[in-house]
Design an enzyme around this catalytic site. Structure first.
Site, PDB file in Angstrom:
ATOM      1  N   ASN A 102      -0.054   4.300  -0.679  1.00  0.00           N
ATOM      2  CA  ASN A 102      -0.800   5.537  -0.428  1.00  0.00           C
ATOM      3  C   ASN A 102      -0.481   6.585  -1.497  1.00  0.00           C
ATOM      4  O   ASN A 102      -0.281   7.767  -1.205  1.00  0.00           O
ATOM      5  CB  ASN A 102      -0.502   6.071   0.976  1.00  0.00           C
ATOM      6  N   ASP A 110       0.883  -1.166   0.000  1.00  0.00           N
ATOM      7  CA  ASP A 110       0.000   0.000   0.000  1.00  0.00           C
ATOM      8  C   ASP A 110       0.922   1.218   0.000  1.00  0.00           C
ATOM      9  O   ASP A 110       1.520   1.556   1.016  1.00  0.00           O
ATOM     10  CB  ASP A 110      -0.894  -0.031   1.243  1.00  0.00           C
ATOM     11  N   PHE A 140     -13.398   8.172   0.061  1.00  0.00           N
ATOM     12  CA  PHE A 140     -12.345   8.100  -0.959  1.00  0.00           C
ATOM     13  C   PHE A 140     -12.524   6.847  -1.804  1.00  0.00           C
ATOM     14  O   PHE A 140     -12.859   5.776  -1.283  1.00  0.00           O
ATOM     15  CB  PHE A 140     -10.962   8.072  -0.303  1.00  0.00           C
TER      16      PHE A 140
END
Length: 592
Positions: free
Chosen positions: A456, A454, A534
């Site tokens: 981000n 991940d 999101f």
């Protein structure tokens, strides 16, 4: 004397396969109050606590809605019955429920028909890994189809009818503090009973404390995901690798300490609970049959007590790197980290590297930042993020033959980059630091690289550009955020690893169902993270294109798969991220 003050359950909705652990508050003879158990082998002043579980079985048959498991069903899809789809998936509570779910429900019919055409064994192949059994768990305190309550292999006492009242029968199903509902419990209410017992007479002292649950519901099942070939768009594969290939899974499983109703208020509380999520996640992860598994946001105590031992049962060896704790101020047991697992029959462990970005931040500030600014610089850079790099040796040969007779090594990086949106410079610096470390490993050995996690980082960000094309445009807007000057000059933001995003392979094939789930501008999935606040892509599997080729990819989710108006996590999917999985083949090595 020992007395029970209060009994309650964290959630009154019991789910098949999800352990129920009641909260029992006890007052001791010395007036102290605790939730500690008082078993028969360790009584307190001649008294102990005895527990019993009952299943309340009504003469009236109750079926559960497959979409809203807390509601009773009022109609059944006959198409499911004809297609031999598991019967629990055929029930709906209202005509509107069936109509709203049709886009998702229709996929079950299509795949059942497809599976029959392929091998005639649709239920095991399509639904086996997400059925409502307790795969991967031991349920020694429940009654299935047996006539006796069993602990291990020895019957302890007969399953008795304790009470019958107006068409209701109470069957005793367990004699321990915890109970894990089984398929036989679906649609029935459970009763938990706790009573103080005299150690000598074995008779109850005073009134029993009882609590009733709602009706037991089946564990919701997501629509199964298949491997899709990127070398032959007409092939929809099953989750099995061919000779000479291996699969890699990357999945942010959502740390329990972050799975709160404040953040995910749209998800039912019972579906946010760790006892439910852990079994749902385990079923999903094990069902993918991946050779290498990279998980992010794995809580430390859950790694030790759950993920490592449970995946060990399925043949995986585990490695873990916990986040550092300069910033984190909670319990060390609840801090999360990156966990990498690999199948022992497919790979062996060669070496492990641990990347602590806090240490890299200290080295950077010591070298580049004036003393007066070091504290400010460290406050910005020190975020506790880490990466775990593992070098593995394959126990299988490439295409059955290794012409050079050399060991086939694979380097797998697993990371979770900082989440804070306003720290674009810190995120880019972390990604650059990781890539420079991988460059050193690549320089010392001819080894394929996999970079999972991940990040981000959305497609189009400077972090994604650095990973995908090896450099960052000096005019990229992300570089405007650099208060410490750590990104200058922009020309240094490069690497030499020939990395390619695995899921960009979908853009090369004429498979419309998957291409519509891709962003045509970035050649990345439309989303890997989907919440009410999101939706976008943050997770990736990058690979070194000079030494690996992508054979197939786990199909992506779309709005139909998630059902209308659904965000993650949900009862079906227990993380706010989706899992990514790619099948790779090592390219034949050229003799030099």
């Amino acid at each position: 004397m020992l007395s029970v003050l209060r009994v309650h359950l964290p959630s009154d909705i019991p789910i098949v396969g999800c352990e129920l652990l009641p909260y029992v508050l006890v007052r001791h003879p010395d007036k102290t109050v605790s939730t500690d158990d008082v078993p028969e082998f360790s009584p307190v002043e001649g008294h102990f606590l005895r527990y019993k579980w009952y299943r309340i079985q009504s003469d009236k048959k109750v079926t559960i809605c497959s979409v809203h498991p807390s509601e009773q069903a009022t109609l059944q899809c006959l198409g499911c019955v004809k297609a031999k789809i598991p019967v629990a998936k055929s029930y709906h509570c209202t005509p509107k429920c069936f109509s709203d779910a049709w886009q998702h429900h229709r996929v079950l019919h299509e795949r059942a028909a497809s599976a029959v055409n392929e091998n005639g064994n649709e239920e095991e192949d399509i639904y086996g890994r997400f059925n409502n059994t307790t795969s991967g768990m031991n349920n020694n305190n429940s009654v299935g189809n047996n006539n006796n309550v069993v602990n291990g292999t020895a019957p302890l006492y007969p399953a008795g009818v304790t009470q019958r009242n107006g068409g209701e029968t109470w069957f005793e199903v367990g004699r321990s503090k915890t109970y894990t509902p089984a398929a036989d419990d679906i649609g029935h209410v459970l009763k938990f009973e706790c009573v103080v017992v005299d150690s000598e007479t074995k008779l109850p002292v005073g009134q029993a404390n009882t609590i009733l649950t709602s009706r037991v519901i089946p564990a919701p099942s997501p629509s199964p995901r298949r491997l899709t070939s990127v070398t032959n768009a007409d092939v929809a594969g099953h989750l099995h690798t061919s000779s000479g290939t291996f699969t890699v899974l990357s999945y942010n499983v959502l740390c329990d300490s972050y799975a709160t109703s404040d953040l995910y208020g749209y998800c039912p509380l019972w579906a946010l609970s760790w006892p439910y999520r852990r079994q749902n996640l385990l079923r999903e992860i094990v069902g993918y049959l991946a050779d290498i598994v990279c998980l992010q946001e794995v809580q430390s105590d859950h790694f030790e007590e759950f993920f490592a031992p449970e995946l060990d049962k399925h043949g995986y060896q585990a490695l873990f790197k916990r986040r550092t704790t300069e910033v984190f101020n909670g319990s060390n047991q609840t801090i999360d980290g990156c966990a990498t697992f690999f199948r022992r029959d497919r790979f062996s462990h060669v070496k492990k590297y641990e990347v602590e970005f806090n240490k890299a931040a200290q080295s950077l500030t010591d070298a580049l930042v004036p003393n007066a600014q070091k504290k400010t610089a460290l406050n910005r850079l020190v975020k506790d993020n880490v990466a775990l790099i593992v070098v593995l040796e394959a126990k299988f040969s490439n295409q059955g033959v290794d012409s050079l007779g050399k060991r086939q090594l694979v380097c797998v990086a697993n990371t979770h980059v900082n989440v804070q949106h306003d720290l674009k410079d810190v995120k880019l610096w972390q990604v650059h630091t990781l890539l420079k470390g991988l460059e050193k490993i690549a320089a010392s050995a001819d080894i394929p690289m996999l970079v999972c996690g991940d990040f981000n980082s959305v497609p189009g960000s400077a972090r994604h550009a650095l990973l995908a094309i090896g450099k960052v445009d000096p005019m990229h807007p992300d570089l405007a955020v650099d208060p410490l000057g750590i990104l200058r000059p922009a020309a240094k933001l490069t690497h030499t690893l020939p990395l390619v995003s695995a899921y960009s392979s979908f853009a090369r094939i004429c498979y419309e169902q998957q291409k519509k789930r891709m962003d045509p501008n970035t050649n990345e999935p439309l989303f890997t993270n989907c919440t009410r606040d999101f939706i976008g892509t943050l997770d990736y599997i990058f690979y070194s294109a000079d030494s690996l080729t992508v054979e197939s990819l786990l199909e992506l989710l779309d709005e139909d798969s998630l059902r209308k108006d659904t965000a993650l996590p949900s009862p079906e999917w227990s993380s706010d991220h989706i899992a990514l999985l790619a099948e790779f083949r090592c390219k034949p090595r050229i003799r030099r």
